[in-house]
Enzyme design. Sequence first.
Site: not given
Length: 512
Positions: A57, A84-85, A171, A173, A225-230, A368
């Site tokens: 942070g 870290c923080y 860090h 990560e 919508s045609g997208g991957v999420d929906s 995603k």
Amino acid sequence: MPEKRDLIFVVDFGGQYTQLIARRIRELKVYCEIVPSTASWAELRKRSPRGLIFSGGPASVYAPGAPRCGSELLQGEIPVLGICYGMQLMAYLLGGKVSRGERREYGPARLTLLREDFLFRGLPREISVWMSHGDLVETPPPGFLIAATTDQTRVAAMFDPSRHLYGVQFHPEVHHTPQGREILAGFLYNVCGCRGDWTPASFITEQVEEIRRIVGKEKVIGALSGGVDSAVAATLAHKAVGDQLTCIFVDHGLLRKEERNEVEKTFRKELGIRTVVVDARKRFLEKLKGVGDPEEKRRVIGHEFIRVFEEEAARLGEAGFLLQGTLYPDVIESGSQTAAVIKTHHNVGGLPADLKLRLLEPLRWLFKDEVRQVGLELGLPEAIIWRQPFPGPGLAVRILGEVTGEKLEVVQEADLIVRDEIRRAGLEREIWQFFAVLLPVRSVGVMGDERTYAHPIVIRAVTSEDAMTADWARLPSGVLARISSRIVNEVPGVNRVLYDITSKPPATIEWE
Ligand code: XMP
């Protein structure tokens, strides 16, 4: 409710890498969630987590208003890794001393390991790590040992194995700490005893059960919508409740060529999902007449979309739930302040605000890349899994100025050529987005023996990680040449092709 699978909480102290920590843990096949630093141990313990990770942070532990957590988190009841923080706070709350560093330490550092213990087991004595801090721990709290050191930072890691408390100043990560993955794995597997049981397949099994439990016998409607999420959300929900789910796909006429046919083919025919396709092309064009301002276009389209969706939903009769493809970053970010509005991103397929339906958001815990893995596991076609992002208002923001039926056709044809040539060149996965934009100006050209006075098409192709920033793609000149020659030859009304060589910022990806 206690979790069946291993759970880690990432306690967020406002660090820029908090999401990255969560993603790294998931990559190590351990499920985790990000929680605010104000979460109480009484709340967290109800879900029986295996461990906590305190994020970094920007604050100094002594600063007024610096984010803190209750010291009851650090009593040894649960393993904690402070980064870290997170480590500085651990030191501060347990009676160690934190001080201002003489100068900020930023960049790579050589870390000498003084103890092996759980976190560093099997690592060489010296490793390279990434530092980014101003304050540092001068004296660890009673009971802690210094576990690693660098030239500039005496306490670069501190452990109290008896209370399962671990702190690292660097860090683990970020990928600039090459052994960071092993260090995080050491905490998850050796200290917390996690099994690494988080996989797309296990997620599907759990979610299918969960959706069935929540939905019961009620009906669900969702927007495709045609997208991957929906698409992934719909496929999951369909697996859980079958024909209780109906999906609505609104063809507003601003889609890419063939898009509607592909959605019908995949969802209706191949996946057997009840899908209502609404042909609203005329209606949208009518509403867009005379509208030239980009924000006004978005508003008109967003508004009309919701009306069409509501009408269809009403036709389908009583539904209890609205399915949404919301992802974890949206959930995390909706808690934070929004930056200045550059463009209102109307998410078509998104929220009709007053539908009075309960939301079903099966992807709200996924990033995603995890959605893509789940989609592959569910057997969705690669074309959907890897579909490039497409703006909700569709081609309307790629036709500058007023949208008309003729201009739509021009941009659709040109767009098809761009997609075709990029695919042929094998560049689809490397390029974040690639498309055609139609400009409202005209220029002079010559075709055969005839003078032409027609519109230019701009090709936009960008590389990006997350659409926040982007660079123009260095497309091979051969590919550009083919795109250009095909567009001027095959698309009536276009006599010139330009290539946009601007990065974002200062430009945006879309032209409107
Ligand atoms: P810009 O143009 O702001 O775009 O650099 C960043 C990303 O967002 C997409 N985009 C939109 N998506 N509704 C959406 O759902 C919108 O109104 C919209 N405008 C831009 C754009 O395609 C890019 O991926």
